[in-house]
Design a protein around this motif. Sequence first.
Motif, short mmCIF file in Angstrom:
data_model
loop_
_atom_site.label_atom_id
_atom_site.label_comp_id
_atom_site.label_asym_id
_atom_site.label_seq_id
_atom_site.Cartn_x
_atom_site.Cartn_y
_atom_site.Cartn_z
N ASN A 83 -4.72 1.55 -9.61
CA ASN A 83 -3.97 1.06 -8.77
C ASN A 83 -2.28 0.85 -9.50
OD1 ASN A 83 -5.64 0.70 -6.62
ND2 ASN A 83 -6.70 -0.27 -7.74
N ASN B 267 0.49 5.25 0.17
CA ASN B 267 -0.48 6.51 1.20
C ASN B 267 -1.96 6.03 1.03
OD1 ASN B 267 1.54 8.04 0.99
ND2 ASN B 267 1.50 8.26 -1.01
N GLY B 268 -1.88 4.79 1.37
CA GLY B 268 -3.63 3.96 1.49
C GLY B 268 -4.17 3.64 0.28
N HIS B 269 -3.68 3.28 -0.96
CA HIS B 269 -3.72 3.13 -2.05
C HIS B 269 -2.75 1.88 -2.51
CE1 HIS B 269 -6.08 6.42 -3.63
NE2 HIS B 269 -5.11 6.93 -2.63
N SER C 12 0.98 -0.91 -0.03
CA SER C 12 -0.32 -0.29 0.09
C SER C 12 1.26 1.76 -0.02
CB SER C 12 -0.85 0.10 1.23
OG SER C 12 -1.62 1.02 1.26
#
Length: 71
Positions: free
Chosen positions: A52, A27-29, A25
């Motif tokens: 993504n 930054n939360g992606h 991941s």
Amino acid sequence: MTTYKDDFCRVVYGESVELERHDFSINGHGKTLYLRRGDIPFALVPHLSSRNGLNSHAALSKAAELIRGIL
């Protein structure tokens, strides 16, 4: 069922092969790479511009680290 991963493997290896899935991941992606060690190292990465995908310096750096690990 044939997937895009199978298609790429068949181009490189001539058959469908098992790939190691690596999730991380940034930054939360969520990002996913598929790797295979061996005589013909193989890395299947997401398209660079997709949501993504490897669309940041941090994502590219992490992917490069994982790919270097199979060489």
